[in-house]
Design a protein around this motif. Structure first.
Motif, PDB file in Angstrom:
ATOM      1  N   ILE A 274     -15.254 -31.025  -6.465  1.00 33.13           N
ATOM      2  CA  ILE A 274     -15.483 -29.626  -6.817  1.00 33.13           C
ATOM      3  C   ILE A 274     -14.182 -28.875  -7.074  1.00 33.13           C
ATOM      4  O   ILE A 274     -14.153 -27.874  -7.796  1.00 33.13           O
ATOM      5  CB  ILE A 274     -16.303 -28.922  -5.712  1.00 33.13           C
ATOM      6  CG1 ILE A 274     -16.919 -27.633  -6.260  1.00 33.13           C
ATOM      7  CG2 ILE A 274     -15.464 -28.700  -4.457  1.00 33.13           C
ATOM      8  CD1 ILE A 274     -18.042 -27.075  -5.411  1.00 33.13           C
ATOM      9  N   ASP A 275     -13.061 -29.393  -6.521  1.00 30.81           N
ATOM     10  CA  ASP A 275     -11.760 -28.755  -6.751  1.00 30.81           C
ATOM     11  C   ASP A 275     -10.985 -29.432  -7.880  1.00 30.81           C
ATOM     12  O   ASP A 275      -9.770 -29.264  -8.007  1.00 30.81           O
ATOM     13  CB  ASP A 275     -10.935 -28.712  -5.465  1.00 30.81           C
ATOM     14  CG  ASP A 275     -10.756 -30.089  -4.827  1.00 30.81           C
ATOM     15  OD1 ASP A 275     -11.440 -31.033  -5.269  1.00 30.81           O
ATOM     16  OD2 ASP A 275      -9.941 -30.213  -3.909  1.00 30.81           O
ATOM     17  N   GLY A 276     -11.689 -30.224  -8.703  1.00 29.41           N
ATOM     18  CA  GLY A 276     -11.071 -30.789  -9.895  1.00 29.41           C
ATOM     19  C   GLY A 276     -10.196 -31.999  -9.653  1.00 29.41           C
ATOM     20  O   GLY A 276      -9.329 -32.307 -10.464  1.00 29.41           O
TER      21      GLY A 276
ATOM     22  N   ILE B  87      -6.192 -33.738 -17.800  1.00 27.39           N
ATOM     23  CA  ILE B  87      -7.116 -32.659 -17.436  1.00 27.39           C
ATOM     24  C   ILE B  87      -8.240 -33.257 -16.604  1.00 27.39           C
ATOM     25  O   ILE B  87      -8.905 -34.204 -17.023  1.00 27.39           O
ATOM     26  CB  ILE B  87      -7.700 -31.978 -18.688  1.00 27.39           C
ATOM     27  CG1 ILE B  87      -6.603 -31.235 -19.452  1.00 27.39           C
ATOM     28  CG2 ILE B  87      -8.842 -31.024 -18.322  1.00 27.39           C
ATOM     29  CD1 ILE B  87      -7.039 -30.704 -20.787  1.00 27.39           C
ATOM     30  N   THR B  88      -8.439 -32.752 -15.395  1.00 28.46           N
ATOM     31  CA  THR B  88      -9.601 -33.125 -14.574  1.00 28.46           C
ATOM     32  C   THR B  88     -10.201 -31.822 -14.057  1.00 28.46           C
ATOM     33  O   THR B  88      -9.583 -31.116 -13.276  1.00 28.46           O
ATOM     34  CB  THR B  88      -9.203 -34.015 -13.378  1.00 28.46           C
ATOM     35  OG1 THR B  88      -8.233 -33.348 -12.588  1.00 28.46           O
ATOM     36  CG2 THR B  88      -8.642 -35.338 -13.855  1.00 28.46           C
ATOM     37  N   ILE B  89     -11.386 -31.526 -14.522  1.00 28.53           N
ATOM     38  CA  ILE B  89     -12.000 -30.247 -14.177  1.00 28.53           C
ATOM     39  C   ILE B  89     -13.515 -30.332 -14.286  1.00 28.53           C
ATOM     40  O   ILE B  89     -14.044 -31.022 -15.151  1.00 28.53           O
ATOM     41  CB  ILE B  89     -11.460 -29.120 -15.113  1.00 28.53           C
ATOM     42  CG1 ILE B  89     -11.963 -27.755 -14.671  1.00 28.53           C
ATOM     43  CG2 ILE B  89     -11.806 -29.410 -16.566  1.00 28.53           C
ATOM     44  CD1 ILE B  89     -11.338 -26.607 -15.449  1.00 28.53           C
ATOM     45  N   ARG B  90     -14.189 -29.664 -13.377  1.00 27.99           N
ATOM     46  CA  ARG B  90     -15.623 -29.473 -13.524  1.00 27.99           C
ATOM     47  C   ARG B  90     -15.831 -28.272 -14.437  1.00 27.99           C
ATOM     48  O   ARG B  90     -15.161 -27.251 -14.296  1.00 27.99           O
ATOM     49  CB  ARG B  90     -16.282 -29.214 -12.171  1.00 27.99           C
ATOM     50  CG  ARG B  90     -16.453 -30.461 -11.320  1.00 27.99           C
ATOM     51  CD  ARG B  90     -17.419 -30.190 -10.188  1.00 27.99           C
ATOM     52  NE  ARG B  90     -17.611 -31.363  -9.356  1.00 27.99           N
ATOM     53  CZ  ARG B  90     -18.514 -31.429  -8.387  1.00 27.99           C
ATOM     54  NH1 ARG B  90     -19.303 -30.391  -8.140  1.00 27.99           N
ATOM     55  NH2 ARG B  90     -18.638 -32.519  -7.658  1.00 27.99           N
TER      56      ARG B  90
ATOM     57  N   LEU C 154      -6.691 -37.149 -21.230  1.00 32.13           N
ATOM     58  CA  LEU C 154      -5.308 -36.836 -21.579  1.00 32.13           C
ATOM     59  C   LEU C 154      -5.214 -36.203 -22.958  1.00 32.13           C
ATOM     60  O   LEU C 154      -4.312 -35.438 -23.231  1.00 32.13           O
ATOM     61  CB  LEU C 154      -4.458 -38.115 -21.550  1.00 32.13           C
ATOM     62  CG  LEU C 154      -4.077 -38.646 -20.168  1.00 32.13           C
ATOM     63  CD1 LEU C 154      -3.645 -40.096 -20.265  1.00 32.13           C
ATOM     64  CD2 LEU C 154      -2.962 -37.808 -19.563  1.00 32.13           C
ATOM     65  N   GLY C 155      -6.151 -36.531 -23.815  1.00 34.08           N
ATOM     66  CA  GLY C 155      -6.086 -36.063 -25.195  1.00 34.08           C
ATOM     67  C   GLY C 155      -6.535 -34.626 -25.376  1.00 34.08           C
ATOM     68  O   GLY C 155      -7.321 -34.085 -24.596  1.00 34.08           O
TER      69      GLY C 155
END
Length: 505
Positions: free
Chosen positions: A49-51, A377-380, A403-404
């Protein structure tokens, strides 16, 4: 710490599934339960939940335990980038990339500290910790610096139950061999044996149980029959096709969906909701001769877009896909598959290929250009569908790991989603071609149904009703828990957890 560890006589013996079942069983007894796996090797990741990024299996196990997944449940995640190198994700964030040898030589002490920190956090916040090992605890060539089996049991100071898969044969040899190869101190931790994936009349194995207990002095705590209805997410792609292909085979009016079998496929759990749809048949295609005439094609995510795009070109699947779209076929690209749909991919930071500035032509199915950046990028995320074609009221919820950065070179192309102040993805010709970075887009019930209904109508079939996936998943956890509990000496397991510290102080 009050906990227990499940190790296996080898890979794919059912550790992840049994741990998932145990997590749900203990949660139903009102215990605050945390799953734990110190080191996971999988491209099938989960965004907290915190990415942050952890192994998918621990995300699933947390869901089964009615708790929120966090990075302490899987502090080290290895994501293979080639046969030699893996990206190391530490506490949910990319740390570096190591070869197997360098990982063992340079990361071990840091790994031990990370595991200790994670175990302390879990001990402070949960009643029980259910720990999963990896592979076998007696890989002799690796055991001097292992981070995932008996060393973890020692750090956590918990008892161990050994799981063996009887279906693959040689179960007595695998159990006895594993126990014999453990050191004397390690053997003292093994307090139970589970025989998993049994087929047939269990009473015929009574003598086998007696022999194992007499020979080893260790209790057989369960003989668990083969469970044929697992509809929960797996850990990796070891058994991907068995997990996803419709049981019973294809029927005449099934929606035929071809999934391109990329060598470095990642997050294949994106596809699992489709397996719950009774009239959907997924099949994996890695050769143009097997392409056939699908109702839709999915290009899934990948850990190495350049490598897998090259694979498509070498096999001729690039030409087949282009012809398929030109003939009106429906195609959706997810994450790396989205990137491949475009005209050109540029590895500006060298993060995909290791070569700064490397470029490759895409499939040229959509007017897109992708640049690979240094930071992942890692995000909900959640967003609204842009096209009114879908007539869906619900927001689309998912997560992004990439990454792209992909942009359309034709401003007339409609985006797929609108997310706060930005747009995401593409949607061409009312959904004939879709590209998105959103993982778990098919987990959105209303949109999944709308997409499938588009295929059903095109095929001359009746539209289907919305299937509530979360209800299906929750029922699956309970059914798995019921199955495991029926054949496991649960009282023994709980007493073992409760009494271990007291008896070993």
């Amino acid at each position: 710490m009050k906990g227990i560890m499940f190790q296996g006589t080898g890979s794919d013996v059912g550790k992840s599934v049994i741990v998932t079942g145990i997590c749900r069983i203990l949660a139903r007894k009102n215990k605050r339960v945390a799953p734990f796996k110190s080191q996971n090797m999988s491209n099938n990741s989960y965004v907290t939940i915190d990415g942050k990024e952890i192994g998918r299996a621990q995300g699933v196990q947390a869901e089964a335990a009615h708790t929120q997944a966090n990075v302490y449940m899987n502090p080290i995640l290895l994501k293979p980038r080639s046969s030699m190198d893996s990206e190391v994700v530490l506490f949910g964030e990319v740390y570096t990339t190591f070869s197997g040898r360098n990982y063992r030589e340079l990361f071990y002490e840091k790994g031990i500290r990370a595991i200790q920190q994670a175990l302390t956090e879990l001990e402070n916040n949960y009643d029980y910790v259910v720990i999963e090992g990896a592979g076998s605890p007696v890989e002799i060539n690796l055991n001097d610096r292992e981070l995932v089996n008996m060393k973890v049991a020692e750090l956590a100071d918990v008892p161990v139950i050994l799981i063996a898969d009887i279906e693959r044969g040689g179960v007595f040899a695998s159990v006895i061999g594993t126990i014999q190869l453990l050191s004397e101190e390690q053997r003292k931790r093994v307090k139970g044996i589970i025989i998993n994936k049994f087929r047939g009349d269990i009473s015929l194995f009574t003598d086998g149980v007696s022999w194992l207990e007499e020979y080893t002095g260790i209790k057989v705590v369960g003989v668990i029959p083969y469970y044929d209805h697992i509809s929960i997410e797996g850990e990796d792609s070891l058994s991907i096709q068995n997990n996803l292909i419709k049981r019973g085979g294809r029927e005449e009016n099934d929606i035929d969906i071809a999934v391109i079998a990329l060598p470095y496929v990642s997050n294949y759990t994106d596809l699992e909701p489709l397996t719950e749809e009774k009239d959907v048949y997924l099949r994996f295609v890695k050769d143009k001769r097997d392409f056939g005439k699908p109702d839709a094609v999915i290009i899934p995510g990948t850990k190495s877009t350049f490598h897998d795009l090259t694979f498509l070109k070498e096999t001729g699947l690039d030409i087949v896909l282009s012809q398929y779209v030109q003939a009106g076929g429906t195609i959706i690209g997810l994450c790396g598959g989205y990137q491949m749909l475009g005209e050109k991919l540029i590895d500006e930071a060298g993060t995909d290929t290791g070569i700064i500035g490397q470029t490759i032509e895409g499939l040229k199915i959509a007017p897109l250009k992708t640049h690979f950046n240094e930071k992942k990028i890692t995000i909900r995320s959640k967003g609204k569908l842009v096209s009114s074609h879908w007539q869906c009221k619900e927001e689309i919820v998912g997560f992004e790991i990439h990454l792209g950065s992909t942009v359309s070179t034709d401003k007339r192309i409609e985006p797929f989603l609108e997310i706060e102040e930005r747009t995401e993805g593409i949607c061409i010709n009312n959904g004939q071609v879709i590209g998105t970075y959103f993982h778990h887009v098919f987990h959105n019930d209303e949109w999944r149904t709308a997409w499938l209904n588009q295929l059903r109508v095109k095929k001359g079939l009746q539209q289907g009703k919305v299937l509530k996936l979360q209800e299906v998943r929750d029922l699956a956890y309970d059914r798995l828990a019921d199955h495991v509990e029926m054949y496991l000496d649960l009282d023994y397991v709980i007493d073992l957890i409760e009494s271990w510290k007291r008896e070993n102080e």
